[in-house]
Write a protein that holds these residues in place. Structure first.
Motif, PDB file in Angstrom:
ATOM      1  N   PRO A 111       0.801  -1.222   0.000  1.00 20.78           N
ATOM      2  CA  PRO A 111       0.000   0.000   0.000  1.00 20.78           C
ATOM      3  C   PRO A 111       0.838   1.279   0.000  1.00 20.78           C
ATOM      4  O   PRO A 111       0.359   2.329  -0.397  1.00 20.78           O
ATOM      5  CB  PRO A 111      -0.824  -0.083   1.285  1.00 20.78           C
ATOM      6  N   GLY A 112       2.084   1.206   0.424  1.00 18.87           N
ATOM      7  CA  GLY A 112       2.943   2.391   0.473  1.00 18.87           C
ATOM      8  C   GLY A 112       3.909   2.485  -0.692  1.00 18.87           C
ATOM      9  O   GLY A 112       4.908   3.188  -0.609  1.00 18.87           O
ATOM     10  N   TRP A 113       3.637   1.833  -1.801  1.00 18.11           N
ATOM     11  CA  TRP A 113       4.566   1.777  -2.933  1.00 18.11           C
ATOM     12  C   TRP A 113       4.757   3.124  -3.610  1.00 18.11           C
ATOM     13  O   TRP A 113       5.783   3.354  -4.245  1.00 18.11           O
ATOM     14  CB  TRP A 113       4.109   0.735  -3.957  1.00 18.11           C
ATOM     15  N   CYS A 114       3.788   4.031  -3.481  1.00 20.19           N
ATOM     16  CA  CYS A 114       3.863   5.323  -4.170  1.00 20.19           C
ATOM     17  C   CYS A 114       3.546   6.450  -3.191  1.00 20.19           C
ATOM     18  O   CYS A 114       2.487   7.070  -3.253  1.00 20.19           O
ATOM     19  CB  CYS A 114       2.891   5.340  -5.346  1.00 20.19           C
ATOM     20  N   PRO A 115       4.463   6.745  -2.284  1.00 21.62           N
ATOM     21  CA  PRO A 115       4.184   7.798  -1.306  1.00 21.62           C
ATOM     22  C   PRO A 115       4.214   9.181  -1.955  1.00 21.62           C
ATOM     23  O   PRO A 115       4.843   9.379  -2.997  1.00 21.62           O
ATOM     24  CB  PRO A 115       5.324   7.648  -0.297  1.00 21.62           C
ATOM     25  N   ALA A 116       3.531  10.124  -1.325  1.00 21.57           N
ATOM     26  CA  ALA A 116       3.536  11.505  -1.820  1.00 21.57           C
ATOM     27  C   ALA A 116       4.877  12.174  -1.524  1.00 21.57           C
ATOM     28  O   ALA A 116       5.210  13.173  -2.138  1.00 21.57           O
ATOM     29  CB  ALA A 116       2.396  12.289  -1.169  1.00 21.57           C
ATOM     30  N   TRP A 117       5.632  11.634  -0.594  1.00 21.77           N
ATOM     31  CA  TRP A 117       6.935  12.183  -0.239  1.00 21.77           C
ATOM     32  C   TRP A 117       8.044  11.309  -0.817  1.00 21.77           C
ATOM     33  O   TRP A 117       7.793  10.370  -1.555  1.00 21.77           O
ATOM     34  CB  TRP A 117       7.067  12.320   1.277  1.00 21.77           C
ATOM     35  N   ASP A 118       9.261  11.581  -0.432  1.00 24.84           N
ATOM     36  CA  ASP A 118      10.449  10.908  -0.956  1.00 24.84           C
ATOM     37  C   ASP A 118      10.432   9.399  -0.692  1.00 24.84           C
ATOM     38  O   ASP A 118      10.167   8.963   0.424  1.00 24.84           O
ATOM     39  CB  ASP A 118      11.676  11.551  -0.299  1.00 24.84           C
ATOM     40  N   THR A 119      10.734   8.620  -1.712  1.00 28.40           N
ATOM     41  CA  THR A 119      10.698   7.166  -1.560  1.00 28.40           C
ATOM     42  C   THR A 119      11.824   6.622  -0.688  1.00 28.40           C
ATOM     43  O   THR A 119      11.654   5.594  -0.040  1.00 28.40           O
ATOM     44  CB  THR A 119      10.738   6.462  -2.927  1.00 28.40           C
ATOM     45  N   ALA A 120      12.972   7.292  -0.663  1.00 31.55           N
ATOM     46  CA  ALA A 120      14.065   6.831   0.205  1.00 31.55           C
ATOM     47  C   ALA A 120      13.638   6.942   1.670  1.00 31.55           C
ATOM     48  O   ALA A 120      13.926   6.055   2.475  1.00 31.55           O
ATOM     49  CB  ALA A 120      15.333   7.638  -0.049  1.00 31.55           C
ATOM     50  N   TRP A 121      12.946   8.005   2.013  1.00 38.92           N
ATOM     51  CA  TRP A 121      12.445   8.184   3.373  1.00 38.92           C
ATOM     52  C   TRP A 121      11.444   7.080   3.701  1.00 38.92           C
ATOM     53  O   TRP A 121      11.506   6.454   4.760  1.00 38.92           O
ATOM     54  CB  TRP A 121      11.784   9.560   3.491  1.00 38.92           C
ATOM     55  N   GLN A 122      10.520   6.819   2.767  1.00 36.17           N
ATOM     56  CA  GLN A 122       9.507   5.779   2.977  1.00 36.17           C
ATOM     57  C   GLN A 122      10.153   4.404   3.094  1.00 36.17           C
ATOM     58  O   GLN A 122       9.740   3.576   3.901  1.00 36.17           O
ATOM     59  CB  GLN A 122       8.490   5.798   1.832  1.00 36.17           C
ATOM     60  N   ARG A 123      11.189   4.153   2.282  1.00 37.34           N
ATOM     61  CA  ARG A 123      11.890   2.867   2.326  1.00 37.34           C
ATOM     62  C   ARG A 123      12.520   2.672   3.699  1.00 37.34           C
ATOM     63  O   ARG A 123      12.422   1.595   4.296  1.00 37.34           O
ATOM     64  CB  ARG A 123      12.960   2.816   1.234  1.00 37.34           C
ATOM     65  N   CYS A 124      13.174   3.697   4.223  1.00 31.10           N
ATOM     66  CA  CYS A 124      13.785   3.591   5.562  1.00 31.10           C
ATOM     67  C   CYS A 124      12.727   3.331   6.625  1.00 31.10           C
ATOM     68  O   CYS A 124      12.925   2.509   7.515  1.00 31.10           O
ATOM     69  CB  CYS A 124      14.574   4.849   5.887  1.00 31.10           C
ATOM     70  N   TYR A 125      11.600   4.034   6.509  1.00 35.36           N
ATOM     71  CA  TYR A 125      10.521   3.801   7.461  1.00 35.36           C
ATOM     72  C   TYR A 125      10.068   2.346   7.415  1.00 35.36           C
ATOM     73  O   TYR A 125       9.916   1.696   8.443  1.00 35.36           O
ATOM     74  CB  TYR A 125       9.332   4.728   7.203  1.00 35.36           C
ATOM     75  N   ARG A 126       9.832   1.833   6.202  1.00 31.95           N
ATOM     76  CA  ARG A 126       9.343   0.459   6.074  1.00 31.95           C
ATOM     77  C   ARG A 126      10.351  -0.544   6.616  1.00 31.95           C
ATOM     78  O   ARG A 126       9.979  -1.544   7.232  1.00 31.95           O
ATOM     79  CB  ARG A 126       9.013   0.135   4.613  1.00 31.95           C
ATOM     80  N   LEU A 127      11.634  -0.311   6.390  1.00 32.49           N
ATOM     81  CA  LEU A 127      12.653  -1.221   6.913  1.00 32.49           C
ATOM     82  C   LEU A 127      12.641  -1.229   8.437  1.00 32.49           C
ATOM     83  O   LEU A 127      12.688  -2.294   9.065  1.00 32.49           O
ATOM     84  CB  LEU A 127      14.030  -0.842   6.378  1.00 32.49           C
ATOM     85  N   VAL A 128      12.553  -0.046   9.040  1.00 29.10           N
ATOM     86  CA  VAL A 128      12.512   0.036  10.502  1.00 29.10           C
ATOM     87  C   VAL A 128      11.206  -0.566  11.014  1.00 29.10           C
ATOM     88  O   VAL A 128      11.200  -1.321  11.986  1.00 29.10           O
ATOM     89  CB  VAL A 128      12.686   1.498  10.966  1.00 29.10           C
ATOM     90  N   HIS A 129      10.104  -0.262  10.361  1.00 32.57           N
ATOM     91  CA  HIS A 129       8.799  -0.800  10.761  1.00 32.57           C
ATOM     92  C   HIS A 129       8.812  -2.328  10.731  1.00 32.57           C
ATOM     93  O   HIS A 129       8.384  -2.988  11.686  1.00 32.57           O
ATOM     94  CB  HIS A 129       7.717  -0.250   9.826  1.00 32.57           C
ATOM     95  N   ASN A 130       9.296  -2.901   9.637  1.00 32.41           N
ATOM     96  CA  ASN A 130       9.363  -4.361   9.521  1.00 32.41           C
ATOM     97  C   ASN A 130      10.283  -4.952  10.583  1.00 32.41           C
ATOM     98  O   ASN A 130       9.997  -6.013  11.140  1.00 32.41           O
ATOM     99  CB  ASN A 130       9.834  -4.771   8.125  1.00 32.41           C
ATOM    100  N   HIS A 131      11.388  -4.277  10.878  1.00 30.63           N
ATOM    101  CA  HIS A 131      12.345  -4.718  11.889  1.00 30.63           C
ATOM    102  C   HIS A 131      11.659  -4.792  13.263  1.00 30.63           C
ATOM    103  O   HIS A 131      11.785  -5.791  13.978  1.00 30.63           O
ATOM    104  CB  HIS A 131      13.526  -3.737  11.901  1.00 30.63           C
ATOM    105  N   VAL A 132      10.919  -3.740  13.615  1.00 30.28           N
ATOM    106  CA  VAL A 132      10.257  -3.690  14.914  1.00 30.28           C
ATOM    107  C   VAL A 132       9.092  -4.681  14.954  1.00 30.28           C
ATOM    108  O   VAL A 132       8.877  -5.361  15.965  1.00 30.28           O
ATOM    109  CB  VAL A 132       9.792  -2.249  15.224  1.00 30.28           C
ATOM    110  N   GLN A 133       8.339  -4.803  13.853  1.00 29.45           N
ATOM    111  CA  GLN A 133       7.224  -5.747  13.813  1.00 29.45           C
ATOM    112  C   GLN A 133       7.702  -7.188  13.975  1.00 29.45           C
ATOM    113  O   GLN A 133       6.962  -8.031  14.472  1.00 29.45           O
ATOM    114  CB  GLN A 133       6.442  -5.598  12.500  1.00 29.45           C
ATOM    115  N   ALA A 134       8.931  -7.460  13.577  1.00 26.19           N
ATOM    116  CA  ALA A 134       9.499  -8.805  13.728  1.00 26.19           C
ATOM    117  C   ALA A 134       9.977  -9.061  15.155  1.00 26.19           C
ATOM    118  O   ALA A 134      10.509 -10.122  15.450  1.00 26.19           O
ATOM    119  CB  ALA A 134      10.649  -8.998  12.744  1.00 26.19           C
ATOM    120  N   GLY A 135       9.788  -8.073  16.045  1.00 28.97           N
ATOM    121  CA  GLY A 135      10.154  -8.251  17.446  1.00 28.97           C
ATOM    122  C   GLY A 135      11.535  -7.751  17.808  1.00 28.97           C
ATOM    123  O   GLY A 135      11.961  -7.877  18.947  1.00 28.97           O
TER     124      GLY A 135
END
Length: 180
Positions: free
Chosen positions: A87-111
């Protein structure tokens, strides 16, 4: 039999996008990314440009203004295909920022937990700076501390604070980015 080269290229791109997202936990490849010889980063950049063009056309129509051209705009069906992958493949803001967010989010969601940097002053009026970790970790932590979860808000107009991940304090100012 191939009826449309564009449709065949789209189907190939979607198949590769699914593989990339499954392996990386997001579909925000950098433009230099390739997957099994397919330039998925360039394909994704072009898809984001077409989706943004379609979004701009929709906004113009909603405002009652003329649309200069619909050429190159992505259809809603194709946007839905990519939204189903991430769902976040096309953010209104910078994709590098979104990519970093998703990496951190996935890291935390994995415990896992985020590193907590020690902070020190750089000098008068220059603000804190982290000691001991690389720029990528700082960027990811900054993104996570100010991000909008794309699963809750897939197409927001700007990033807004969402304190879902606790991190060390980030430098003042906007979240860092690095282009498409």
């Amino acid at each position: 039999m191939v009826w449309s080269e564009q449709d065949a290229a789209w189907a190939d791109g979607i198949a590769v996008a699914k593989q990339y997202a499954a392996a990386h936990g997001h579909f925000l490849p950098p433009t230099t990314a390739t997957w099994d010889g397919h330039p998925i980063g360039v394909w994704a950049k072009n898809a984001r440009a077409a989706a943004r063009r379609a979004r701009e056309n929709e906004e113009l129509r909603a405002a009652g203004r003329p649309v200069p051209s619909a050429a190159g705009a992505m259809t809603e069906a194709r946007r839905d295909e990519l939204d189903a992958i991430d769902p976040g493949w096309c953010p209104a803001w910078d994709t590098a920022w979104q990519r970093c967010y998703r990496l951190v989010h996935n890291h935390v969601q994995a415990g896992a937990t985020l590193p907590h940097d020690r902070w020190r002053r750089r000098g008068p009026g220059r603000g804190p700076r982290p000691v001991g970790h690389g720029a990528a970790v700082r960027m990811g932590a900054a993104a996570a501390s100010t991000a909008v979860d794309p699963e809750e808000h897939p197409q927001p107009t700007s990033p807004a604070p969402a304190p879902s991940v606790s991190t060390a304090p980030a430098d003042q100012g906007q979240a860092p980015g690095g282009g498409q």
